[in-house]
Write an enzyme that holds these catalytic residues in place. Structure first.
Site, PDB file in Angstrom:
ATOM      1  N   HIS A 155       5.041  -9.994   1.980  1.00  0.00           N
ATOM      2  CA  HIS A 155       4.295 -11.130   2.549  1.00  0.00           C
ATOM      3  C   HIS A 155       3.498 -11.918   1.520  1.00  0.00           C
ATOM      4  O   HIS A 155       2.871 -12.918   1.851  1.00  0.00           O
ATOM      5  CB  HIS A 155       3.390 -10.659   3.707  1.00  0.00           C
TER       6      HIS A 155
ATOM      7  N   THR B  75       0.833  -1.212   0.000  1.00  0.00           N
ATOM      8  CA  THR B  75       0.000   0.000   0.000  1.00  0.00           C
ATOM      9  C   THR B  75       0.865   1.260   0.000  1.00  0.00           C
ATOM     10  O   THR B  75       0.609   2.192  -0.755  1.00  0.00           O
ATOM     11  CB  THR B  75      -0.939  -0.007   1.224  1.00  0.00           C
TER      12      THR B  75
ATOM     13  N   CYS C 269     -21.201 -10.901   2.381  1.00  0.00           N
ATOM     14  CA  CYS C 269     -21.067 -11.200   3.808  1.00  0.00           C
ATOM     15  C   CYS C 269     -19.623 -11.283   4.249  1.00  0.00           C
ATOM     16  O   CYS C 269     -19.335 -11.273   5.433  1.00  0.00           O
ATOM     17  CB  CYS C 269     -21.759 -12.517   4.142  1.00  0.00           C
TER      18      CYS C 269
END
Lengths: 392, 277
Positions: free
Chosen positions: A200, A72, A324
């Site tokens: 990662h 990011t 969900c």
């Protein structure tokens, strides 16, 4: 039996070799690379070694690599640097299917007065480069398009994009977090201006990333402070993790071609078998241009979270694009941009593999998955006539 | 990851009363596959005693939707129709040891299916959506439902309403309407609106329109990856171009209309907003 981890596009385990390499720098060798004394100063050389290894994975020069704290940060830095180095240009182009690290940063720029164009994708998740050609203009400062999509694994036509942007004075950044270490990337062949990669996702720890900035590209730092990274990214180096990223890059480069063969064979077997033994199933994304480790499959008439929690009972880890599981009521923006019907988005499951997955693990998923789908379809008011789903 | 109670997990992994009842005396169906959850409830009722002797369900949805449906059938079995009508969404949630806030709508769906089934049993038609009463177009939620759920569960914020009914959880356009409904229910005062300026010079008008588009209209559109650009102002005609995700959006007309309403409210009744071609 331990967990069957098929969520490697979310994060990966730290390779044992990587952990071993970084450990001393979390204990005895805790110095600051900027120090004058040998105890700290000697670490500087280790960082440069790691830099060379990361560079080598994408065929860059070591000085073209800036270490950051994550993907990011690299994405934000790249786009911000681009618009700041072309201050008169107020137009940014990206796609509708980017990671939030790019998407939300572009929205942030839009609030600051930039014009942002979000390029559409077709139902295969593929970009039409003609649309890009139509959208660029004199005002365009930067184009940021991912190398490969995290949800579907679809690989974007970076070569064609570069052809279009050539000699127009528009900077090109690519978020290659999902692609680096999974497919060959050569920045000498594909002359992108900036490229993001993350530790990662390639068996290094979380909290370390890198930004490739082509030599000669104007660069403005995002994090301002000390002289670290030649003034391009301030903050005391995350020594252990940088060394880990170096080692992980080395491992990825060394095993790349075998891993591609191994993972695509495993993935294809998983995908083909599930398609064969469950009716009303579809693969989301262009099967001809995809990362070797990713498959995104929609199971109609059932909901993704329910599938994941049933899989969880067998200690099988995957992810879903259903509403969900998104933390909001809206399902995956990627699948919606592709025009995947809502019914199929709700039942979408992503399996993403790594070198540590085995044949036996895939066999287990192939055994369990049809049962879960059958059970959940028996619960569902839809698709009653098509619940027959016996594993062979 | 959702923090489900053991009870939710248990009812999800081993749901009770799954399936259809042949020749059911009542069927209630709510939700839709598009919305992401749906429940079909079947009842068998003893004609003499009026007692529910069997209840079964079919659910499309997440773990908490399946668990809520199953619990509902357990709660109503053996009850008379009138007793069953007293089962609320809170009863369902409590039976499960609580549900995550964002999942409360699953318990509401259970309650709705029950109402639908009982209406079906009594031969009553379900109150159809009246024109203009639909508040959330994304999830098909009426003002009536919002009022009912808000009062039953003492909900005071728009987020609560979204958690319990999904309303406002899609495009978000109806959030101000939900807020107005909540204010009306709990008789709260609306926030002070800036008074509409009386007489505007052209210069002032243009500046005001620019300001409103910048501060009140663009942020909302940008939140959905869309955007709008002010092209020109000619008298009361405001020409805009939709950008980003708004380009070619099926809701473009609605967006333009919304902009016009806002400008009429804050600048002048005579404003007309047009999409620039």
């Amino acid at each position: 039996m331990s967990a069957i981890y098929l969520d490697n596009n979310a994060t990966t385990r730290i390779a044992p070799e990587v952990l071993e390499e970084m450990m001393p720098y979390l204990s005895d060798m805790y110095g600051n690379p900027s120090s004058m004394h040998t105890f700290g100063g000697q670490l500087h050389r280790r960082i440069e070694e790691a830099r060379a290894k990361v560079a080598s994975l994408i065929n860059a020069e070591p000085e073209e690599i800036i270490f950051t704290s994550c993907g990011t940060e690299s994405d934000n830095t790249a786009i911000m640097s681009a618009v700041e180095s072309l201050p008169r240009k107020k137009h940014v182009i990206t796609t509708r299917v980017e990671h939030p690290a790019v998407l939300n940063f572009c929205q942030h720029l839009a609030r600051k007065g930039y014009r942002v164009t979000y390029l559409p994708v077709n139902n295969q998740g593929q970009l039409d480069t003609n649309v890009l050609l139509k959208e660029i203009d004199e005002d365009t400062a930067v184009v940021s398009i991912m190398f490969a999509n995290n949800e579907t694994g679809v690989i974007f036509p970076v070569k064609e994009i570069l052809e279009i942007l050539k000699e127009r004075g528009i900077l090109f950044h690519t978020d290659a977090v999902q692609a680096v270490g999974k497919i060959p990337i050569d920045v000498k062949n594909l002359p992108v201006d900036m490229l993001t990669l993350s530790g990662h996702k390639i068996h290094a720890p979380k909290g370390v990333g890198a930004l490739y900035v082509r030599k000669g590209t104007r660069f403005n730092p995002y994090i301002i402070g000390g002289h670290q990274e030649k003034g391009r990214r301030a903050g005391t180096e995350n020594v252990a993790s940088i060394i880990a990223l170096g080692r992980a890059s080395e491992l990825a480069a060394r095993n790349l071609s075998e891993e591609i063969k191994y993972l695509s064979a495993l993935r294809d077997r998983l995908e083909d078998t599930l398609l064969k033994c469950c009716p009303d199933v579809r693969v989301n994304g262009d099967r001809n241009s995809r990362l070797p480790n990713t498959t995104n499959i929609s199971f109609e008439y059932v909901e993704g979270e329910a599938i994941l929690l049933r899989l969880n009972e067998y200690e099988i880890c995957a992810s879903s694009g259903s509403a969900c599981t998104s933390g909001s009521l809206e399902p995956s923006h990627v699948l919606r941009a592709m025009g995947v019907p809502y019914t199929a988005v709700h039942g979408s499951i992503r399996f993403s593999l790594s070198r540590y997955n085995t044949e036996a693990e895939i066999d287990r998923v192939i055994e369990v998955m049809p049962l879960i789908i059958r059970e959940l379809r028996l619960l569902s008011p839809y698709g009653r006539e098509k619940i027959v789903c016996p594993p062979e | 990851m959702w923090e489900y109670t053991d009870k939710v997990k248990d009812f999800f992994l081993h749901p009770k009363n799954v399936g259809e009842i042949e020749n059911a005396d009542a069927v209630g169906e709510v939700g839709s596959i598009i919305c992401g959850d749906a429940l079909k409830l079947f009842l068998k009722v003893d004609k003499e005693t009026g007692k529910i002797i069997d209840a079964k369900f079919q659910t499309f949805g997440c773990a908490s939707a399946i668990a809520s449906s199953s619990v509902l059938t357990e709660l109503i079995k053996g009850k008379t129709i009138d007793e069953a009508l007293k089962v609320t969404n809170k009863d369902i949630a409590e039976f499960l040891g609580g549900l995550p806030d964002e999942k409360m709508h699953c318990s509401v769906m259970g309650r709705e299916a029950l109402e639908a089934a009982i209406a079906n049993y009594k031969g009553e038609a379900l109150p159809a959506h009246e024109e203009g009463k639909l508040v959330c177009k994304c999830f098909d939620v009426t003002e009536e439902k919002i009022r009912k759920v808000a009062i039953e569960n003492h909900l005071t914020t728009v987020d609560d309403i979204t958690n319990f009914t999904k309303a406002g959880g899609g495009c978000g356009e109806c959030k101000p309407d939900i807020e107005a409904i909540l204010r009306n229910i709990w008789s709260l005062k609306p926030p002070e609106k800036p008074p509409k300026p009386k007489k505007l010079t052209n210069l002032h008008k243009i500046a005001l329109i620019q300001e409103i588009i910048e501060n009140e209209i663009r942020p909302g559109l940008q939140a959905d990856n869309g955007d709008v650009e002010l092209i020109d102002i000619d008298g009361n005609k405001v020409m805009v171009a939709l950008r980003g995700m708004c380009t070619g959006c099926v809701m473009a007309d609605v967006t333009i209309k919304g902009m016009q309403n806002k400008l009429r409210e804050l600048v002048s009744e005579d404003i007309v907003v047009e999409a620039y071609q």
